[in-house]
Scaffold this motif. Sequence first.
Motif, short mmCIF file in Angstrom:
data_model
loop_
_atom_site.label_atom_id
_atom_site.label_comp_id
_atom_site.label_asym_id
_atom_site.label_seq_id
_atom_site.Cartn_x
_atom_site.Cartn_y
_atom_site.Cartn_z
N TYR A 68 46.53 6.23 48.24
CA TYR A 68 45.59 5.90 47.17
C TYR A 68 45.95 6.65 45.89
O TYR A 68 46.72 7.62 45.89
CB TYR A 68 44.16 6.23 47.60
CG TYR A 68 43.94 7.70 47.87
CD1 TYR A 68 43.49 8.56 46.87
CD2 TYR A 68 44.19 8.25 49.12
CE1 TYR A 68 43.31 9.91 47.10
CE2 TYR A 68 44.00 9.60 49.37
CZ TYR A 68 43.57 10.42 48.36
OH TYR A 68 43.39 11.75 48.59
N ASP A 69 45.37 6.22 44.76
CA ASP A 69 45.56 6.94 43.50
C ASP A 69 44.20 7.06 42.80
O ASP A 69 43.16 6.66 43.35
CB ASP A 69 46.60 6.27 42.61
CG ASP A 69 46.26 4.82 42.29
OD1 ASP A 69 45.07 4.51 42.11
OD2 ASP A 69 47.19 4.00 42.19
N ALA A 70 44.20 7.60 41.61
CA ALA A 70 42.95 7.88 40.90
C ALA A 70 42.12 6.62 40.64
O ALA A 70 40.89 6.70 40.54
CB ALA A 70 43.25 8.60 39.59
N SER A 71 42.76 5.47 40.55
CA SER A 71 42.02 4.25 40.27
C SER A 71 41.09 3.86 41.41
O SER A 71 40.14 3.08 41.23
CB SER A 71 42.98 3.09 39.98
OG SER A 71 43.74 2.76 41.14
N HIS A 72 41.34 4.37 42.64
CA HIS A 72 40.49 4.06 43.77
C HIS A 72 39.21 4.89 43.80
O HIS A 72 38.30 4.59 44.57
CB HIS A 72 41.26 4.28 45.09
CG HIS A 72 42.40 3.34 45.28
ND1 HIS A 72 43.71 3.69 45.07
CD2 HIS A 72 42.43 2.04 45.67
CE1 HIS A 72 44.50 2.67 45.33
NE2 HIS A 72 43.75 1.65 45.69
N PHE A 128 29.61 23.95 47.22
CA PHE A 128 30.89 24.42 46.71
C PHE A 128 32.03 23.77 47.49
O PHE A 128 32.05 23.82 48.73
CB PHE A 128 30.97 25.95 46.82
CG PHE A 128 29.71 26.62 46.37
CD1 PHE A 128 29.35 26.61 45.03
CD2 PHE A 128 28.85 27.21 47.28
CE1 PHE A 128 28.17 27.20 44.61
CE2 PHE A 128 27.67 27.81 46.88
CZ PHE A 128 27.32 27.80 45.53
N MET A 129 32.96 23.17 46.77
CA MET A 129 34.08 22.45 47.36
C MET A 129 35.40 23.03 46.85
O MET A 129 35.46 23.53 45.72
CB MET A 129 34.01 20.97 47.00
CG MET A 129 32.80 20.25 47.55
SD MET A 129 32.09 19.06 46.39
CE MET A 129 31.02 20.16 45.46
N GLY A 130 36.43 22.93 47.65
CA GLY A 130 37.72 23.41 47.20
C GLY A 130 38.80 23.26 48.25
O GLY A 130 38.54 23.03 49.43
N ILE A 131 40.04 23.37 47.81
CA ILE A 131 41.21 23.39 48.69
C ILE A 131 42.19 24.42 48.17
O ILE A 131 42.13 24.81 47.00
CB ILE A 131 41.91 22.01 48.76
CG1 ILE A 131 42.33 21.55 47.36
CG2 ILE A 131 41.04 20.96 49.43
CD1 ILE A 131 43.21 20.33 47.38
N LEU A 159 43.69 14.86 43.88
CA LEU A 159 43.39 13.57 44.48
C LEU A 159 42.90 13.73 45.92
O LEU A 159 42.03 12.97 46.38
CB LEU A 159 44.64 12.67 44.44
CG LEU A 159 44.99 12.15 43.05
CD1 LEU A 159 46.34 11.44 43.07
CD2 LEU A 159 43.91 11.19 42.55
N ASP A 160 43.44 14.72 46.63
CA ASP A 160 42.97 14.99 47.99
C ASP A 160 41.51 15.41 47.96
O ASP A 160 40.68 14.94 48.77
CB ASP A 160 43.83 16.09 48.61
CG ASP A 160 43.60 16.24 50.10
OD1 ASP A 160 43.07 15.31 50.73
OD2 ASP A 160 43.95 17.31 50.64
N LEU A 161 41.15 16.27 47.04
CA LEU A 161 39.77 16.72 46.90
C LEU A 161 38.87 15.58 46.46
O LEU A 161 37.73 15.43 46.95
CB LEU A 161 39.72 17.87 45.89
CG LEU A 161 38.42 18.65 45.74
CD1 LEU A 161 37.95 19.21 47.07
CD2 LEU A 161 38.60 19.77 44.72
#
Length: 486
Positions: A68-72, A128-131, A159-161
Amino acid sequence: MTWEHLGGLANGKIGGLDDPGLYDPGFVSELNKALTAGSDINNPGSSPGEGFPIRMESLESTLYNVTYDASHIQFWKALQKDKAFNTVEEYNRLEAYGQGAGNIFMAEGDLPNEDDSEYSRQYTQVKFMGITRRVTHVATTVRSAIGDVIARETMNGTLDLLKSLEQKLFNGRSDLVDLEFDGLEKLLTDAWGSTATDDGYWSGYESDNVIDLRGTPLTEDHIADMADLLVNAPNYGQPNKLWAPTGPLKDLSKIMYPKERTTMGERGVAGVYAEKIRTPFGDIDLVPDIFIPDSPTPNSTALGKAGKRPNAPSISTATSPAYGGVGQNFWTAAFAGSYYYKIVAVNRYGKSAPVTSAQVAVSAADQVSLVVTSDTTVKYFEVYRTAAGEAASACKMIMRLKRTASTQTLVDLNRFLPGASKGYMLTHTPEVLKWKQLAPFTKMPLAQIDTSIRWMQILYGALQIQAPRKCGMFVNIGRLETGAYA
């Protein structure tokens, strides 16, 4: 070497001199092998007669994206982002202008009846979210086919986040994993809920704001009916968007094919693509989102790090006793048959491999009870089920249930159907829902403790719905039995 000399090679001669040894056919064969580049791909080294070691590698500089990419990422981009200033964001809600008794009439000279507005204080808890990403120092020094490795990994991490964020905006549940924020479905059903009608199993799904299709496809009629429900009292909504997985909206377009009498025109374009549904109350935009959690089959193996993900649970008993509650049971005669279940244990770090139950025969007015044993690392269970008569491999997700004890009974009242979808009709305005953001996407470097570069990518915030009654939900959307699903 002249053409004459080359001709001499063919005749076993060099420089016009006869040499009987050169008449050996193997000589020309060996020479041809030495001049052949070959087309092998993964030659481990040098081999006699192979030209692989001297071939220059030809690697195109373009990186082809097969995921996938940002458009999704649709829903996240469509949300209004509103600044948060605390980890708990409070807001006031005007519930009613008055008691609604309608007692506005009075006799001449009387004092009008007194009435009061109704307010409530609500809150949203920021999560709180993160990788974490890491690139070795060596990787930054070599010539890379993808350019700046750190920049590329930063983009990939974002993009994973975003993918996980998009999914949790719909199905996040803090009652299952306390570190999650509540997603759209949980916020809506909590606001609509009444345990008096469902034994406490599925509070909120019996609301008038929910239309249960019970396995039938989504149609134009359903959308118009939902718009009517949301516009009228006591909701007073102005619905404008329907968010759904791709399947139901694709089926809706196929249903519209025979209804739209059009010619293909000069370019020969056939088909109907429904972008909006026009209702008496305004147009409803149809927005497909590939990240709305649907009804998938379970992964065959465990996911996540072995030391942190939960162990597989065990199913000691699978029975179908008569339902003894006072709420609504959805095991009707139409669903009588034999079923398999699969159970997956989940925590914040990953998922276990699925375990399969024995086949359970279910009759009308039964319930299915699964006695499950699990370890303390488990936060909740994903429950998968077949349709009647299908093999165990056809199990699809129907619900998620919280772990409450080392051994507990999971109950299925057939509230949700395998292979079915959900859709969300929203009054999509900042006055109804928004994202409360304490910190935007931020890249934070970590201490360098070895020859690698580490950094975190973080985001702080939560979804907030100020007016849940202005929104509605479709559940158990089935698939149109045409084409691949015939």
